[in-house]
Design a protein around this motif. Structure first.
Motif, PDB file in Angstrom:
ATOM      1  N   ARG A 175      28.728 -53.596   5.732  1.00 52.04           N
ATOM      2  CA  ARG A 175      27.549 -53.535   5.262  1.00 52.04           C
ATOM      3  C   ARG A 175      26.525 -52.995   5.881  1.00 52.04           C
ATOM      4  O   ARG A 175      26.690 -52.603   6.998  1.00 52.04           O
ATOM      5  CB  ARG A 175      27.153 -55.047   5.011  1.00 52.04           C
ATOM      6  N   ASP A 176      25.248 -52.715   5.353  1.00 54.47           N
ATOM      7  CA  ASP A 176      24.241 -52.183   6.085  1.00 54.47           C
ATOM      8  C   ASP A 176      23.389 -53.320   6.756  1.00 54.47           C
ATOM      9  O   ASP A 176      23.262 -54.273   6.182  1.00 54.47           O
ATOM     10  CB  ASP A 176      23.267 -51.419   5.125  1.00 54.47           C
ATOM     11  N   PHE A 177      22.944 -53.055   7.959  1.00 57.79           N
ATOM     12  CA  PHE A 177      22.114 -53.676   8.794  1.00 57.79           C
ATOM     13  C   PHE A 177      20.848 -53.816   8.349  1.00 57.79           C
ATOM     14  O   PHE A 177      20.084 -52.749   8.100  1.00 57.79           O
ATOM     15  CB  PHE A 177      22.132 -53.465  10.241  1.00 57.79           C
ATOM     16  N   GLU A 178      19.839 -54.971   8.228  1.00 58.18           N
ATOM     17  CA  GLU A 178      18.586 -55.037   7.804  1.00 58.18           C
ATOM     18  C   GLU A 178      17.748 -54.416   9.162  1.00 58.18           C
ATOM     19  O   GLU A 178      18.287 -54.891  10.470  1.00 58.18           O
ATOM     20  CB  GLU A 178      18.222 -56.235   7.542  1.00 58.18           C
ATOM     21  N   GLN A 179      16.716 -53.906   8.927  1.00 57.72           N
ATOM     22  CA  GLN A 179      15.924 -53.282  10.088  1.00 57.72           C
ATOM     23  C   GLN A 179      15.733 -54.861  10.941  1.00 57.72           C
ATOM     24  O   GLN A 179      15.592 -54.364  12.370  1.00 57.72           O
ATOM     25  CB  GLN A 179      14.586 -52.731   9.560  1.00 57.72           C
ATOM     26  N   ALA A 180      15.276 -55.790  10.443  1.00 58.13           N
ATOM     27  CA  ALA A 180      14.950 -56.718  11.229  1.00 58.13           C
ATOM     28  C   ALA A 180      16.251 -57.332  12.172  1.00 58.13           C
ATOM     29  O   ALA A 180      16.120 -57.643  13.451  1.00 58.13           O
ATOM     30  CB  ALA A 180      14.551 -58.306  10.526  1.00 58.13           C
ATOM     31  N   GLU A 181      17.362 -57.346  11.704  1.00 58.45           N
ATOM     32  CA  GLU A 181      18.452 -57.525  12.546  1.00 58.45           C
ATOM     33  C   GLU A 181      18.873 -56.423  13.570  1.00 58.45           C
ATOM     34  O   GLU A 181      19.038 -56.853  14.873  1.00 58.45           O
ATOM     35  CB  GLU A 181      19.595 -57.482  11.480  1.00 58.45           C
ATOM     36  N   LYS A 217      38.584 -29.400   2.589  1.00 57.47           N
ATOM     37  CA  LYS A 217      39.116 -30.412   1.951  1.00 57.47           C
ATOM     38  C   LYS A 217      38.594 -31.856   2.622  1.00 57.47           C
ATOM     39  O   LYS A 217      38.270 -31.591   3.812  1.00 57.47           O
ATOM     40  CB  LYS A 217      40.798 -30.476   2.145  1.00 57.47           C
ATOM     41  N   ILE A 218      38.752 -32.943   1.775  1.00 57.61           N
ATOM     42  CA  ILE A 218      38.708 -34.037   2.508  1.00 57.61           C
ATOM     43  C   ILE A 218      39.835 -34.865   2.061  1.00 57.61           C
ATOM     44  O   ILE A 218      40.011 -35.250   0.862  1.00 57.61           O
ATOM     45  CB  ILE A 218      37.168 -34.835   2.100  1.00 57.61           C
ATOM     46  N   ASN A 219      40.651 -35.630   2.747  1.00 60.76           N
ATOM     47  CA  ASN A 219      41.829 -36.281   2.634  1.00 60.76           C
ATOM     48  C   ASN A 219      42.956 -35.760   1.979  1.00 60.76           C
ATOM     49  O   ASN A 219      43.501 -36.305   0.786  1.00 60.76           O
ATOM     50  CB  ASN A 219      41.266 -37.789   2.243  1.00 60.76           C
ATOM     51  N   GLY A 220      42.766 -34.521   1.910  1.00 65.07           N
ATOM     52  CA  GLY A 220      43.799 -33.441   1.129  1.00 65.07           C
ATOM     53  C   GLY A 220      43.294 -33.123  -0.228  1.00 65.07           C
ATOM     54  O   GLY A 220      44.098 -32.492  -0.731  1.00 65.07           O
ATOM     55  N   ARG A 221      42.005 -33.400  -0.444  1.00 66.39           N
ATOM     56  CA  ARG A 221      41.638 -33.020  -1.775  1.00 66.39           C
ATOM     57  C   ARG A 221      40.523 -32.106  -1.690  1.00 66.39           C
ATOM     58  O   ARG A 221      39.667 -32.150  -0.793  1.00 66.39           O
ATOM     59  CB  ARG A 221      40.955 -34.162  -2.490  1.00 66.39           C
ATOM     60  N   ASN A 222      40.359 -31.077  -2.391  1.00 68.12           N
ATOM     61  CA  ASN A 222      39.377 -29.983  -2.611  1.00 68.12           C
ATOM     62  C   ASN A 222      37.900 -30.258  -2.507  1.00 68.12           C
ATOM     63  O   ASN A 222      37.872 -31.337  -3.534  1.00 68.12           O
ATOM     64  CB  ASN A 222      39.787 -28.648  -3.518  1.00 68.12           C
ATOM     65  N   VAL A 223      37.004 -29.681  -1.648  1.00 68.03           N
ATOM     66  CA  VAL A 223      35.621 -30.072  -1.865  1.00 68.03           C
ATOM     67  C   VAL A 223      34.890 -28.883  -1.489  1.00 68.03           C
ATOM     68  O   VAL A 223      35.233 -28.002  -1.118  1.00 68.03           O
ATOM     69  CB  VAL A 223      35.476 -31.311  -0.776  1.00 68.03           C
ATOM     70  N   THR A 224      33.827 -29.116  -2.087  1.00 70.43           N
ATOM     71  CA  THR A 224      32.877 -27.765  -2.068  1.00 70.43           C
ATOM     72  C   THR A 224      31.460 -28.364  -1.314  1.00 70.43           C
ATOM     73  O   THR A 224      30.945 -29.194  -1.551  1.00 70.43           O
ATOM     74  CB  THR A 224      32.461 -27.153  -3.412  1.00 70.43           C
ATOM     75  N   GLY A 225      31.508 -27.579  -0.124  1.00 73.82           N
ATOM     76  CA  GLY A 225      30.344 -28.333   0.942  1.00 73.82           C
ATOM     77  C   GLY A 225      29.065 -27.070   0.539  1.00 73.82           C
ATOM     78  O   GLY A 225      29.152 -26.060   0.339  1.00 73.82           O
ATOM     79  N   LYS A 226      27.995 -27.772   0.760  1.00 73.78           N
ATOM     80  CA  LYS A 226      26.682 -27.087   0.590  1.00 73.78           C
ATOM     81  C   LYS A 226      26.032 -26.747   1.909  1.00 73.78           C
ATOM     82  O   LYS A 226      26.179 -27.810   2.844  1.00 73.78           O
ATOM     83  CB  LYS A 226      25.629 -28.029  -0.510  1.00 73.78           C
ATOM     84  N   VAL A 227      25.357 -25.916   2.011  1.00 77.25           N
ATOM     85  CA  VAL A 227      24.588 -25.628   3.282  1.00 77.25           C
ATOM     86  C   VAL A 227      23.566 -26.671   3.469  1.00 77.25           C
ATOM     87  O   VAL A 227      22.858 -26.841   2.582  1.00 77.25           O
ATOM     88  CB  VAL A 227      24.029 -23.986   3.540  1.00 77.25           C
ATOM     89  N   VAL A 228      23.294 -26.950   4.843  1.00 79.26           N
ATOM     90  CA  VAL A 228      22.148 -27.965   5.031  1.00 79.26           C
ATOM     91  C   VAL A 228      21.054 -27.157   5.457  1.00 79.26           C
ATOM     92  O   VAL A 228      21.046 -26.298   6.464  1.00 79.26           O
ATOM     93  CB  VAL A 228      22.505 -28.724   6.322  1.00 79.26           C
ATOM     94  N   THR A 229      19.946 -27.404   4.725  1.00 79.03           N
ATOM     95  CA  THR A 229      18.479 -26.695   4.909  1.00 79.03           C
ATOM     96  C   THR A 229      17.601 -27.793   5.750  1.00 79.03           C
ATOM     97  O   THR A 229      18.025 -28.993   5.862  1.00 79.03           O
ATOM     98  CB  THR A 229      17.792 -26.535   3.701  1.00 79.03           C
ATOM     99  N   GLY A 230      16.356 -27.543   5.983  1.00 85.78           N
ATOM    100  CA  GLY A 230      15.662 -28.332   6.785  1.00 85.78           C
ATOM    101  C   GLY A 230      15.095 -29.466   5.762  1.00 85.78           C
ATOM    102  O   GLY A 230      14.809 -30.590   6.302  1.00 85.78           O
ATOM    103  N   THR A 231      15.139 -29.499   4.477  1.00 83.86           N
ATOM    104  CA  THR A 231      14.844 -30.203   3.627  1.00 83.86           C
ATOM    105  C   THR A 231      16.080 -31.256   3.149  1.00 83.86           C
ATOM    106  O   THR A 231      15.847 -32.105   2.205  1.00 83.86           O
ATOM    107  CB  THR A 231      14.338 -29.612   2.176  1.00 83.86           C
ATOM    108  N   THR A 232      17.361 -31.017   3.714  1.00 82.09           N
ATOM    109  CA  THR A 232      18.341 -31.894   3.172  1.00 82.09           C
ATOM    110  C   THR A 232      18.092 -33.350   3.809  1.00 82.09           C
ATOM    111  O   THR A 232      17.809 -33.490   4.754  1.00 82.09           O
ATOM    112  CB  THR A 232      19.852 -31.321   3.921  1.00 82.09           C
ATOM    113  N   ARG A 233      18.419 -34.223   2.884  1.00 81.69           N
ATOM    114  CA  ARG A 233      18.376 -35.545   3.446  1.00 81.69           C
ATOM    115  C   ARG A 233      19.378 -36.556   2.820  1.00 81.69           C
ATOM    116  O   ARG A 233      19.873 -36.355   1.402  1.00 81.69           O
ATOM    117  CB  ARG A 233      16.999 -36.292   2.961  1.00 81.69           C
ATOM    118  N   PHE A 234      20.029 -37.368   3.398  1.00 82.52           N
ATOM    119  CA  PHE A 234      20.620 -38.522   2.822  1.00 82.52           C
ATOM    120  C   PHE A 234      21.079 -39.604   3.714  1.00 82.52           C
ATOM    121  O   PHE A 234      20.465 -39.689   4.932  1.00 82.52           O
ATOM    122  CB  PHE A 234      22.350 -37.913   2.566  1.00 82.52           C
ATOM    123  N   ALA A 235      21.296 -40.632   3.040  1.00 82.93           N
ATOM    124  CA  ALA A 235      21.415 -42.012   4.254  1.00 82.93           C
ATOM    125  C   ALA A 235      22.232 -42.078   5.127  1.00 82.93           C
ATOM    126  O   ALA A 235      23.372 -41.290   5.122  1.00 82.93           O
ATOM    127  CB  ALA A 235      21.764 -43.296   2.943  1.00 82.93           C
TER     128      ALA A 235
END
Length: 235
Positions: A175-181, A217-235
């Motif tokens: 699980r994700d931790f809450e900020q207070a934790e 590949k990820i775990n033996g399965r084909n994937v397509t990766g995207k280039v990371v720019t300065g605006t890339t964001r994810f959790a």
């Protein structure tokens, strides 16, 4: 005749004295100017970043190796550091007047500045501090990332085509931790209970680049990766 000779002698001495005084005055002026020039301060203010650019560096500290990639787009920054085995850190934020000061989600720290050519600074990960000087790189070199079924793989591709990457399989206590934790944990507790609970492994090293995308590949399965720019964001 004697008075005339005396007058000539006095005149000659006066002329010599005047020339000597002029020479001394000229020498003092030159020396003062030289002293003023040599004490001019050298500016240490960071230079402004280009509108869009990528930077990369390999580094080592305490026998540990790490690689970092940094992408800049305007004021926005995305950076990725990994050891190609079992540790990684993502940084998302903004640069201000050529300076970077970002803390990652897992309490890693990136502080750096742009000197007009390279990004120089420090990266702190898992208690180890790395100093680096990252040079600019151009396509297809850069950072790439891909996701499949909740698993994320990320790669840093160097200008010579060599690759360093790590695959993130989750595993943060389910699980994700809450900020207070998080705020209640000291550094050692955070390392043990959050940061080091991640399940990480080496990302697939068989990659190919095609028109700004990465094929792998990820775990033996084909994937397509995207280039990371300065605006890339994810959790």
């Amino acid at each position: 005749m004697r008075n005339l000779l005396r007058t000539l002698i006095v005149g000659v001495f006066a002329f010599v004295a005047l020339c000597s005084l002029s020479a001394c005055s000229s020498g003092s002026s030159t020396e003062a100017a030289s002293s003023t020039t040599s004490t001019q301060p050298v500016g240490a203010t960071p230079a402004p970043f280009p509108t869009s650019a990528r930077y990369m560096a390999d580094m080592e500290a305490d026998g540990k190796k790490m690689t970092i990639g940094i992408s800049v787009d305007g004021d926005e920054i995305a950076a990725y550091a990994c050891n190609g085995i079992d540790d990684e850190a993502w940084f998302f934020g903004n640069q201000a007047d050529g300076a970077i000061d970002i803390t990652s989600k897992f309490h890693d720290a990136l502080t750096a500045s742009f000197n007009g050519t390279d990004i120089t600074g420090d990266l702190t990960m898992n208690g180890t501090k790395y100093a680096f000087s990252a040079a600019s790189v151009s396509d297809p070199a850069g950072m790439y990332t891909a996701e499949l079924d909740g698993v994320r793989a990320s790669w840093i591709v160097r200008p010579d085509g060599s690759v360093t990457g790590v695959q993130f399989n989750g595993g943060i206590s389910g699980r994700d931790f809450e900020q207070a934790e998080l705020q209640q944990l000291n550094a050692a507790q955070f390392q043990a209970q959050v940061r080091n609970k991640r399940i990480l492994q080496q990302a697939d090293q068989s990659v190919s680049l095609q028109n700004g995308t990465l094929i792998s590949k990820i775990n033996g399965r084909n994937v397509t990766g995207k280039v990371v720019t300065g605006t890339t964001r994810f959790a």
